[in-house]
Every structure is written in structure tokens, then in C-alpha cells.
Design an enzyme around this catalytic site. Structure first.
Site, short mmCIF file in Angstrom:
data_model
loop_
_atom_site.label_atom_id
_atom_site.label_comp_id
_atom_site.label_asym_id
_atom_site.label_seq_id
_atom_site.Cartn_x
_atom_site.Cartn_y
_atom_site.Cartn_z
N ASP A 1 -2.67 -3.08 -0.23
CA ASP A 1 -3.32 -1.81 -0.53
C ASP A 1 -4.84 -2.01 -0.51
OD1 ASP A 1 -4.00 -3.03 -2.95
OD2 ASP A 1 -2.53 -1.91 -4.12
N LEU A 2 -5.58 -1.03 -1.00
CA LEU A 2 -7.05 -1.10 -0.98
C LEU A 2 -7.61 -2.27 -1.79
CD1 LEU A 2 -7.97 2.69 -1.32
CD2 LEU A 2 -8.19 1.24 0.70
#
Length: 148
Positions: free
Chosen positions: A27-28
Site C-alpha cells: 500500500d502507500l
């Protein structure tokens, strides 16, 4: 059509399946997105079943039915990151006429990243639970974990 090939291996009664974390898994924040662990666990379970001699594809294509996850309990313990090499450990801890219970751990070295307990039931094409094939039960009996 032949059964799908297996990529993991059994170490005694425990199945071991390697997974590498790729960019698309993160993810980020750079850690594995939580839902992707479900994919890792599913791949390991499918591989374990193939090694045990369970040909899910043949049975499904014959219209007999398929496994469906009835219940999953999952606990996230530590993060995994891009490039990490994980091992998914799976044990058959429950066996009933209509399904199985598999305990799984995703490991990063000696660190438990994720723990899960999955109950899968065999369902007819109608979606109703039914007895799983007798040859599957026979294949599972010697793999049943009787420890803790």
C-alpha cells in the site's frame, strides 16, 4: 485435464509455501495491504490440497461442487514489506464429512506476520453444503494435525 501442479512442499504434517512480496502487494506505506494476505493464504491452501491429491478443478468441472470458505479468523501481528520472502505454513487441524479446518501462519523468518484459522466446506453447485468426496477425506486423514 490434469490437476494443477503444486509449488510448495510438506514438512511432516505441515505444508510450506513460499511467497515473495512484490510492489503490487503493498500500500502507500510500503507494507503488504491487509487483503493481500488472504490471497497468500488461499494460494497456500490450494497448493496444500493439490499435494494431498485433491483435484478441485476436476471435481468442480464435473459439476460435483467446490470448497467455499465458511469462516476465517485472521490476526495481523507484524508488517511485511516489498521484497520480503515469506513462508506460509498450513496445517489441517479439523476434518469433517463436509469440510476442513486449516490453521495457517505467514512467517518472515522467525516472526509471525499473520495467523489465520480457515474453515472451508464443500458445497454443491446449488450452494448447499454436502459431503466432500470420500477420496478427499481419505487423503486428509493421514495429514490431520493432532498436536496443539
Amino acid at each position: 485435464m490434469d490437476a494443477l501442479p503444486a509449488f510448495g512442499r510438506f514438512d511432516g504434517l505441515e505444508h510450506r509455501f513460499a511467497v515473495r512480496v512484490y510492489f503490487e502487494d503493498t500500500d502507500l506505506t510500503g507494507v503488504v495491504y491487509h487483503a493481500n494476505y488472504l490471497r497468500y493464504l488461499e494460494r497456500a491452501r490450494s497448493d496444500m490440497l493439490a499435494l494431498a491429491g485433491v483435484d478441485q478443478r476436476r471435481v468442480h468441472e464435473a459439476g460435483e461442487g467446490a470448497y467455499a470458505v465458511r469462516d476465517i479468523a485472521i490476526q495481523y501481528r507484524a508488517p511485511a514489506r516489498l521484497g520480503d520472502e515469506l513462508i506460509v505454513l498450513s496445517r489441517l487441524v479439523g476434518l469433517r464429512p463436509v469440510g476442513v479446518v486449516i490453521q495457517q501462519r505467514v512467517m518472515l523468518g522467525a516472526t509471525i506476520v499473520v495467523e489465520a484459522k480457515v474453515e472451508a466446506v464443500f458445497v454443491a453447485p446449488s450452494g448447499k453444503p454436502r459431503r466432500q468426496p470420500a477420496q478427499w477425506v481419505a487423503a486428509f486423514e493421514p495429514l490431520l494435525w493432532k498436536g496443539n
